[in-house]
Design an enzyme around this catalytic site. Structure first.
Site, PDB file in Angstrom:
ATOM      1  N   SER A 267       0.812  -1.213   0.000  1.00 35.28           N
ATOM      2  CA  SER A 267       0.000   0.000   0.000  1.00 35.28           C
ATOM      3  C   SER A 267       0.849   1.268   0.000  1.00 35.28           C
ATOM      4  CB  SER A 267      -0.974  -0.015   1.165  1.00 35.28           C
ATOM      5  OG  SER A 267      -1.877   1.060   1.093  1.00 35.28           O
ATOM      6  N   HIS A 268       0.768   2.043   1.080  1.00 35.25           N
ATOM      7  CA  HIS A 268       1.420   3.349   1.177  1.00 35.25           C
ATOM      8  C   HIS A 268       2.820   3.253   1.769  1.00 35.25           C
ATOM      9  CE1 HIS A 268      -0.611   2.287   4.833  1.00 35.25           C
ATOM     10  NE2 HIS A 268       0.113   3.150   5.521  1.00 35.25           N
TER      11      HIS A 268
ATOM     12  N   ASP B 226      -1.713   7.000  -3.455  1.00 38.50           N
ATOM     13  CA  ASP B 226      -0.622   6.269  -2.803  1.00 38.50           C
ATOM     14  C   ASP B 226      -0.053   5.184  -3.707  1.00 38.50           C
ATOM     15  OD1 ASP B 226      -2.839   4.559  -2.630  1.00 38.50           O
ATOM     16  OD2 ASP B 226      -2.104   3.633  -0.799  1.00 38.50           O
TER      17      ASP B 226
ATOM     18  N   ASP C 200      -0.467   1.894  -4.095  1.00 37.81           N
ATOM     19  CA  ASP C 200      -1.325   0.931  -4.795  1.00 37.81           C
ATOM     20  C   ASP C 200      -2.648   1.525  -5.260  1.00 37.81           C
ATOM     21  OD1 ASP C 200      -2.442   1.087  -2.201  1.00 37.81           O
ATOM     22  OD2 ASP C 200      -3.265  -0.926  -2.354  1.00 37.81           O
TER      23      ASP C 200
ATOM     24  N   ASP D 268      -5.245   3.094  -3.587  1.00 35.14           N
ATOM     25  CA  ASP D 268      -6.516   3.064  -2.857  1.00 35.14           C
ATOM     26  C   ASP D 268      -6.691   4.239  -1.900  1.00 35.14           C
ATOM     27  OD1 ASP D 268      -4.727   2.294  -0.885  1.00 35.14           O
ATOM     28  OD2 ASP D 268      -5.753   0.423  -0.374  1.00 35.14           O
ATOM     29  N   ARG D 269      -5.696   5.122  -1.793  1.00 42.06           N
ATOM     30  CA  ARG D 269      -5.815   6.294  -0.927  1.00 42.06           C
ATOM     31  C   ARG D 269      -5.710   7.569  -1.752  1.00 42.06           C
ATOM     32  NH1 ARG D 269      -3.334   4.867   4.883  1.00 42.06           N
ATOM     33  NH2 ARG D 269      -3.571   2.608   4.809  1.00 42.06           N
TER      34      ARG D 269
ATOM     35  N   GLU E 118     -12.399   6.086   5.512  1.00 42.54           N
ATOM     36  CA  GLU E 118     -11.526   5.975   6.673  1.00 42.54           C
ATOM     37  C   GLU E 118     -10.671   7.227   6.748  1.00 42.54           C
ATOM     38  OE1 GLU E 118     -10.826   1.153   6.900  1.00 42.54           O
ATOM     39  OE2 GLU E 118      -9.314   2.380   5.896  1.00 42.54           O
TER      40      GLU E 118
ATOM     41  N   LYS F  78     -11.219   0.580  -1.056  1.00 40.90           N
ATOM     42  CA  LYS F  78     -11.188   2.030  -1.142  1.00 40.90           C
ATOM     43  C   LYS F  78     -10.535   2.413  -2.465  1.00 40.90           C
ATOM     44  CE  LYS F  78      -7.352   2.081   2.235  1.00 40.90           C
ATOM     45  NZ  LYS F  78      -7.595   0.913   3.074  1.00 40.90           N
TER      46      LYS F  78
END
Length: 564
Positions: free
Chosen positions: A114-115, A280, A282, A284-285, A367, A380
């Protein structure tokens, strides 16, 4: 001639427990002999993928190409009929969720941390998603973990590596591999959701006075942003930056917040850009940031919910319900109450939203950790949120043709209707696990003994807060009746403020403690009070939270790693 299948003897590794976001460790840990193979085999031992289709994707971080080939070898040896994989192993987490759902795949394996930073000395991750496109529930991840503790061998198909650079179909032993365009299906999805003609009309009409900038932070969303912003909306190349995915994210930290997305913040401020956004590693943010205007994730999801009727997807299908993770501010609750919608407070972890979505009770959720999304997929979705904001801004300007409406105008209007939930999060990353556990134990002791109830705490500026309650957040899922305990320690105050402490499991080593602070100011307050910087509005509450928890003493640190 068929490719032979070999069984390779192995021994278990300790600590291969996947969390809500999969298994995350340093790259060098995954590169140990048998380590990655053990975990992949444990996944296949825990699911019934024989004769099924499996999606493989990832954020392109270091070690991804090698991991994809390992999945092919072990998956094919375990009977997977077909693999769908993004070109060059690139497939954002939201795009992978969409592909799983669109092609009715059995599930998917996502290669991402992820991040978290990437590169040979940083992080890698493996995450299993189920057939609804969302993260595996605890029943599955627990089963995977149990398999990692008893594994004695794994099966591999002995076959040459697959060339991932060419779109098309290829045979791989008894299996098929379909290499797809990483972006195409996702772009189609967004065009079905948002009013692209309205966005394009607005941006074309205001090329000079309303430029935008998207920063991919050299993560996976670069090609997606180019397809959306440059190719579809027709904006110039200067509207995107850092949009080439790199194995080490260009040496940066691909986390879209005010600390790590400084490449976006610096350019937005220097060039007076009214609308900026970042995503980010991947995809999703997201972060929404314009000149002098930062939108907290808690406010962002609430504002999207407030403006949902200008988005075609919700205008057509309606809004079934709203939800937030427990640490996220209650701004979206206020929207739900005003609109007469059902709303939910769930633990951190997107799978809890997925259950509600599958049951038809949730449409928009978020979130505070810069994750926002809807029931169009089961993850997300960073770019979904960015395009949602562009849709809202275009619609707001159509309603107000004589005044250019920007981010701050939308924020001020929202606060004038609902009031403002001042909110901030302090992250203390890679702190000693012993100290973090002692901090949590002390809070739990206070909860069990009620020793802090009704006590008064005064900050350095003389502001007093009276504790009205302490509890450890617990959630009973209304869909499957599962119970999630110990989801965070919550301290509430008599004025409606609250402080939340959580021991996070998304890091690759040490412990991460997160402190969340929220203070509500009603809409009847003065515009000046509602417009205060968050740090100013929250400082006294933060002082009290740090003092009563003895956080600095337990963790041995003076300052947080990140403030958002």
């Amino acid at each position: 001639m068929s490719s032979p299948i070999k069984e390779i003897p192995t021994k278990p590794f300790e600590g291969q427990k996947p969390g809500t976001s999969g298994l995350r460790k340093r790259v060098k840990v995954f590169q140990q002999e048998h380590y990655t193979e053990n975990f992949i085999q444990a996944i296949f031992d825990s699911i019934d993928a024989k004769g099924q289709t499996l999606v493989i994707g990832g954020d392109g971080r270091y070690f991804s190409p090698e991991a994809v080939q390992i999945i092919f070898k072990i998956g094919s040896a375990n009977g997977v009929k077909k693999f769908i994989v993004g070109k060059d192993s690139i497939l954002s987490t939201p795009a992978a969720s969409n592909v799983i759902r669109k092609y009715k795949a059995y599930g998917g394996i996502l290669l991402t941390a992820s991040h978290n930073p990437g590169g040979p000395n940083n992080d890698f991750g493996i995450k299993y998603n189920v057939s609804n496109g969302g993260p595996a529930p605890e029943g599955v991840t627990d089963k995977i973990f149990e398999k990692t503790k008893t594994i004695s061998s794994y099966k591999v198909l002995e076959a040459p590596p697959v060339d991932l650079s060419k779109i098309g179909e290829t045979k791989y032993g008894p299996s098929e591999v379909s290499i797809i365009d990483s972006v195409a299906d996702y772009l189609i999805l967004l065009q079905e959701i948002f009013d692209f003609p309205l966005i394009k009309e607005f941006l074309e009409a205001h090329k000079a006075d309303y430029p935008i900038l998207f920063d991919g932070l050299n993560g996976v969303t670069g090609p997606y942003a180019r397809a959306i912003i440059v190719d579809t909306l027709g904006l110039p190349e200067s509207s995107i930056q850092n949009c080439v995915p790199l194995p080490d994210f260009g040496g940066g930290h691909p986390d879209p917040n005010l600390t790590y997305a400084h490449t976006l913040v610096d350019v937005v401020e220097a060039k007076n850009i009214p609308f900026g956004a970042a995503s980010d590693g991947d995809g999703d943010r997201n972060m929404i940031y314009g000149k002098g205007a930062f939108v907290t994730p808690s406010d962002s999801v609430a504002i999207i919910a407030h403006w949902a009727d200008v988005i075609p997807y919700f205008k057509k299908g309606g809004v079934k319900g709203l939800a937030r993770s427990m640490p996220t501010s209650k701004a979206i609750d206020l929207v739900a109450q005003k609109k007469g919608l059902e709303y939910f407070e769930v633990p951190t972890g997107w799978k809890f939203f997925g259950n509600l979505m599958d049951a038809g009770r949730l449409s928009i959720c978020g979130e505070e950790s810069f994750g926002t999304g809807s029931d169009h997929i089961r993850e997300k979705d960073g770019l979904w949120a960015v395009v949602a904001w562009l849709n809202i801004i275009a619609a707001a300007n159509k309603k107000s043709p004589n005044k250019l409406v920007g981010i701050n105008d939308i924020l001020k209007e929202f606060y004038s209707i609902y009031g403002r939930s001042f909110f901030s999060r302090y992250d203390y990353e890679e702190v000693p696990s012993d100290g973090a556990n002692a901090l949590v134990a002390n809070l739990n002791k206070a909860i069990s003994t009620n020793s802090l109830n009704n006590t008064v705490h005064t900050s350095s500026n003389g502001t007093s807060f009276t504790i009205s309650g302490l509890y450890n957040f617990e959630y009973k899922d209304p869909i499957d009746n599962s119970v999630s305990k110990n989801q965070g320690q919550v301290i509430t105050f008599s004025d409606g403020s609250r402080v939340v402490f959580r021991l996070s499991g998304t890091g690759s080593q040490g412990a991460t403690v997160r402190l969340y602070v929220e203070r509500y100011v009603p809409a009847t307050a003065s515009p000046e009070e509602l417009a205060k910087p968050a740090a100013e509005g929250l400082q006294s509450l933060i002082d009290v939270a740090l003092e009563l928890s003895k956080l600095k003493e337990y963790l041995g640190v003076d300052k947080p790693t990140v403030i958002t």
